[in-house]
Design an enzyme around this catalytic site. Structure first.
Site, PDB file in Angstrom:
ATOM      1  N   PRO A  89      -5.496  17.606   5.339  1.00  0.00           N
ATOM      2  CA  PRO A  89      -6.478  18.665   4.842  1.00  0.00           C
ATOM      3  C   PRO A  89      -6.091  19.287   6.457  1.00  0.00           C
ATOM      4  O   PRO A  89      -6.491  21.278   5.526  1.00  0.00           O
ATOM      5  CB  PRO A  89      -7.987  18.221   4.312  1.00  0.00           C
ATOM      6  CG  PRO A  89      -8.205  17.446   4.908  1.00  0.00           C
ATOM      7  CD  PRO A  89      -7.109  16.135   5.446  1.00  0.00           C
ATOM      8  N   GLU A 116     -12.284   9.432   9.223  1.00  0.00           N
ATOM      9  CA  GLU A 116     -12.754  10.621   9.897  1.00  0.00           C
ATOM     10  C   GLU A 116     -11.514  11.088  10.626  1.00  0.00           C
ATOM     11  O   GLU A 116     -11.687  12.636  10.708  1.00  0.00           O
ATOM     12  CB  GLU A 116     -13.884  10.918  10.729  1.00  0.00           C
ATOM     13  CG  GLU A 116     -15.375  11.016  10.377  1.00  0.00           C
ATOM     14  CD  GLU A 116     -15.884  11.579   9.016  1.00  0.00           C
ATOM     15  OE1 GLU A 116     -15.130  12.355   9.383  1.00  0.00           O
ATOM     16  OE2 GLU A 116     -15.952  10.603   7.957  1.00  0.00           O
ATOM     17  N   ARG A 154      13.135  12.480  -5.201  1.00  0.00           N
ATOM     18  CA  ARG A 154      13.981  13.706  -6.375  1.00  0.00           C
ATOM     19  C   ARG A 154      14.423  14.474  -6.235  1.00  0.00           C
ATOM     20  O   ARG A 154      15.000  15.307  -7.432  1.00  0.00           O
ATOM     21  CB  ARG A 154      12.794  14.094  -7.166  1.00  0.00           C
ATOM     22  CG  ARG A 154      11.921  15.352  -6.871  1.00  0.00           C
ATOM     23  CD  ARG A 154      10.362  15.714  -7.635  1.00  0.00           C
ATOM     24  NE  ARG A 154      11.303  16.569  -9.222  1.00  0.00           N
ATOM     25  CZ  ARG A 154      11.050  15.891 -10.101  1.00  0.00           C
ATOM     26  NH1 ARG A 154      10.854  14.528 -10.441  1.00  0.00           N
ATOM     27  NH2 ARG A 154      11.746  16.766 -11.547  1.00  0.00           N
ATOM     28  N   ASP A 169      15.722  23.044 -11.814  1.00  0.00           N
ATOM     29  CA  ASP A 169      16.302  23.620 -10.427  1.00  0.00           C
ATOM     30  C   ASP A 169      15.078  25.474 -11.448  1.00  0.00           C
ATOM     31  O   ASP A 169      15.257  26.540 -10.089  1.00  0.00           O
ATOM     32  CB  ASP A 169      17.591  24.125 -11.840  1.00  0.00           C
ATOM     33  CG  ASP A 169      19.254  23.658 -10.576  1.00  0.00           C
ATOM     34  OD1 ASP A 169      18.372  22.953  -9.433  1.00  0.00           O
ATOM     35  OD2 ASP A 169      19.778  22.999 -11.392  1.00  0.00           O
TER      36      ASP A 169
HETATM   37  N1  ADE Z   1      -5.599  13.064   4.037  1.00  0.00           N
HETATM   38  C1  ADE Z   1      -6.828  13.537   2.735  1.00  0.00           C
HETATM   39  N2  ADE Z   1      -6.966  14.791   2.631  1.00  0.00           N
HETATM   40  C2  ADE Z   1      -5.706  15.540   2.750  1.00  0.00           C
HETATM   41  C3  ADE Z   1      -4.857  16.530   2.101  1.00  0.00           C
HETATM   42  N3  ADE Z   1      -5.737  17.375   1.374  1.00  0.00           N
HETATM   43  N4  ADE Z   1      -3.921  16.640   2.033  1.00  0.00           N
HETATM   44  C4  ADE Z   1      -3.100  15.405   2.905  1.00  0.00           C
HETATM   45  N5  ADE Z   1      -3.541  14.992   3.529  1.00  0.00           N
HETATM   46  C5  ADE Z   1      -5.168  14.475   3.512  1.00  0.00           C
END
Ligand code: ADE
Length: 252
Positions: A89, A116, A154, A169
């Site tokens: 994240p 974590e 894809r 497209d």
């Molecule tokens: N791992 C945990 N949350 C994530 C997210 N939002 N995007 C990518 N990897 C992640």
């Protein structure tokens, strides 16, 4: 294209990329997805892959060594150089432009964390890019890796049918898709817009473009800042605003 995925749950990646368009690409060897488990490179009877964080606090942190050894094995499995991408994240948001860029590579190495996260020293030494699939927290990087694999697969040549490519497209232009309808033309839930049944291809194309523009304006106005609209587009959008502007119900 070859995608190596380092994960404590290789089966999860295998399953998530085993169906539909992506599964077909794998069957046809257009895409090769290889799962690698860092636990196979961990020492000791328990094959430990994590430990408590320095400084205290909840959760566990993934150890450097099992990941480093696993990564070494991954690298030496193929001579094709590849960027190492960590899904987290904290990464840069995944966009279609980034997907297009990564789809050009012949090989990617994806690193999935659990707990974590991963010891920062391993990330600093080995990771080229950190990518997030959205501002929310998943319990691990695997689903994000599967999303990335799906999106790049894809775009590989020969993966999508002509019809699917055409649809792709229209989205690639940075606008949302128009509504779609099938049989029956008349239903208690509503009738299919007359223009789609007219057989007038120019009018249908115009209507679809207008719906795309209008939907984008309504639902994701931020996207309109990043696309260049032709003068016809601007006219279609103005017309849409006049027709549907004050309504709060769907655009159709
Ligand atoms: N791992 C945990 N949350 C994530 C997210 N939002 N995007 C990518 N990897 C992640």
């Amino acid at each position: 294209m070859r995608v190596d995925v380092l994960t404590l749950f290789p089966e999860l990646i295998d399953q998530c990329t085993g169906f539909g368009v992506v599964g077909r690409a794998r069957e046809r060897n257009i895409l090769n997805v290889c799962g690698w488990n860092p636990r196979d490179y961990a020492e000791g009877g328990y094959r430990r892959v994590d430990d408590r964080p320095f400084g205290g606090g909840p959760g566990m942190v993934m150890l450097i060594e099992p990941l480093r050894k696993c990564l070494q094995a991954v690298r030496s499995a193929d001579t094709e150089p590849a960027p190492v991408i960590y899904l987290s994240p904290q990464g840069q948001p995944l966009t279609q432009a980034k997907v297009r860029e990564l789809a050009e590579r012949r090989r990617l190495i994806l690193l999935c964390g659990r707990y974590e996260g991963i010891d920062e020293r391993l990330l600093a030494a080995e990771v080229d890019e950190e990518i997030s699939i959205g501002d929310y927290v998943l319990s691990g990087g695997e689903l994000a890796a599967a999303v990335l694999v799906d999106a790049v697969a894809r775009l590989q040549e020969g993966v999508l049918s002509d019809a699917e490519s055409a649809m792709q497209d229209s989205f690639e232009e940075g606008l949302l898709d128009c509504p779609h309808y099938t049989q029956p033309a008349a239903h208690a839930l509503g009738d299919v817009p007359e223009v789609l049944r007219s057989g007038n291809h120019a009018a249908i194309a115009r209507w679809r473009r207008q719906q795309s523009l209008g939907r984008t304006w309504r639902r994701r106005p931020d996207l309109l800042d990043t696309v260049t609209l032709s003068s016809l587009d601007r006219r279609l959008l103005e017309e849409f605003k006049v027709q549907y502007g004050s309504e709060t119900t769907p655009e159709t």
